[in-house]
Design an enzyme around this catalytic site. Sequence first.
Site, PDB file in Angstrom:
ATOM      1  N   HIS A  92       5.817 -26.154  54.157  1.00 27.18           N
ATOM      2  CA  HIS A  92       4.948 -25.488  53.437  1.00 27.18           C
ATOM      3  C   HIS A  92       3.393 -25.959  53.432  1.00 27.18           C
ATOM      4  O   HIS A  92       2.455 -25.452  53.020  1.00 27.18           O
ATOM      5  CB  HIS A  92       5.216 -25.240  52.037  1.00 27.18           C
ATOM      6  CG  HIS A  92       6.473 -24.171  52.048  1.00 27.18           C
ATOM      7  ND1 HIS A  92       7.710 -24.762  52.022  1.00 27.18           N
ATOM      8  CD2 HIS A  92       6.657 -22.993  51.853  1.00 27.18           C
ATOM      9  CE1 HIS A  92       8.745 -23.903  51.963  1.00 27.18           C
ATOM     10  NE2 HIS A  92       8.007 -22.624  51.896  1.00 27.18           N
TER      11      HIS A  92
ATOM     12  N   ASP B  72       9.496 -18.528  60.446  1.00 28.09           N
ATOM     13  CA  ASP B  72       9.355 -18.692  58.929  1.00 28.09           C
ATOM     14  C   ASP B  72       8.242 -18.318  58.681  1.00 28.09           C
ATOM     15  O   ASP B  72       7.608 -17.870  59.508  1.00 28.09           O
ATOM     16  CB  ASP B  72       9.734 -20.209  58.672  1.00 28.09           C
ATOM     17  CG  ASP B  72       9.858 -20.744  57.240  1.00 28.09           C
ATOM     18  OD1 ASP B  72      10.013 -19.990  56.313  1.00 28.09           O
ATOM     19  OD2 ASP B  72      10.334 -21.872  57.253  1.00 28.09           O
TER      20      ASP B  72
END
Length: 500
Positions: free
Chosen positions: A189, A261
């Site tokens: 992230h 993702d």
Amino acid sequence: MSERIVGATGDLAALAAAVLQPGFVGTTPPSWVRRWLGEGLGSVVLFARNIVDHDQVAALTAALRAERPEVIVAIDEEAGDVTRIESARGSSRPGNFALGVVDDAGLTEEVARDLGAELSALGVTLDYAPDADVNSNPANPVIGVRSFGAEPALVARHTAAWVRGLQAGGVAACAKHFPGHGDTHVDSHHDLPRIDGDRARLDAVELAPFRAAVAAGVQAVMTGHLLVPALDPELPATLSPRVLGALLRDELGFQGVVVTDAVEMRAVADRYGFAGAAVRALAAGADAICVGGERAGEADAVELRDAIVAAVVAGELPEERLAEAAKRVGQLAAWTAAARAGRRASTLAGDGSPIGLAAARRALRVVTGRAALLPLAGPAHVVEFVPPRNIAIGAETPWGIAAPLAELAPGTTTVRYAEGDALADPAAAAAGRPLVLVVRDLHRHDWMRDAVDRALAARPDAVVVELGVPELVTGAVHVATHGATRAAGYAAAELLAGAR
């Protein structure tokens, strides 16, 4: 570029919309999502912000299907610390790591089937689970208890069991994060993780669970934003034809949908741009672009759609590749529609999983301890140490043992501490009562370990309850739940209170 551009395979804008899996804000479909569904949008993904209760989710998915009956409705529901469907109260299931500790593949399959039936009844058709990563690095900041464990063979058999169970329950499974996010010390992230093992190591460890998932018939695989030099020294896996084509398609034989993702994650967006990463992923072999955890507006979807169309027009993305991706998404939609039709008699679970607490009890371990200290002699003083927020888990999901322990042992008191908080003397606060120190990945947080050491020096009889990975065992009694779900917390509270 928002004008309609028609090519040999049809409307490019519609093809581009077909490969997007956007999130949105709200508990009902916004007008732009409804409009896009009529114009070719193939999928949407639900997050915690979209969920209130079962009735609301069922109404939401019905509204989506009123616009496009075959729409894929995805969710990131791992049935563990990462939960969306039960984000308001914590998962009623134990999570992957706990299931791995029990190591009963039949139980794992049963838990996944139970989840699949619940999601199917709610109108959800694709679940971004199971997490097939081998958590070989205990310091991993983002996987941990989301994995079935650190042993490749164990992770492989439970990944396969989860796939079988979830899909028998009527929902397509999606193994993640290919080719394996377990041996990392960076959260994708925030930055680009790197996996430095050689090819032999990758075959023996990281790839084993994905081979098992493919053999079990998994319908989708999610890419990890990972740099794996043994496979591709330049491009992250999500953007690498070597990883998605030569390895996943050709060598592993996977023919289902490859989902990225979230494409706004900094591991790829910081290097290639938000839209640039999406275009590169499609060109590399991805079929669906997940987006919307953080960028969830129509403008974000428009930016991606128009960049995909422009890339086709410029010759940077072959139209045949885009058409192939859209076709695979359509094939998955057909699979999910058939699976959903077979589960229409399912009923909503109401209060979560009927087998979740039983499974969490089986995963509970007293790692070390004096039997005379359990159960507790009376109402306790509980100190819960709060680690930094993990974006994958989310800040909204409650965790801990204080609430169920207070229910089972009225008079229990609780305080919570995060890094930087002034910690009052736990021994004084307990005032002669049993002291319980609740930690989460104690081995990863120096401040937490220091605070626990000080508390144990003053109260060596304190009970330590670890809700994360029990890498560091300490205290006269150390209880490990192998996850921080609601089911895990209640199982630990029962043990402490002598309720079972």
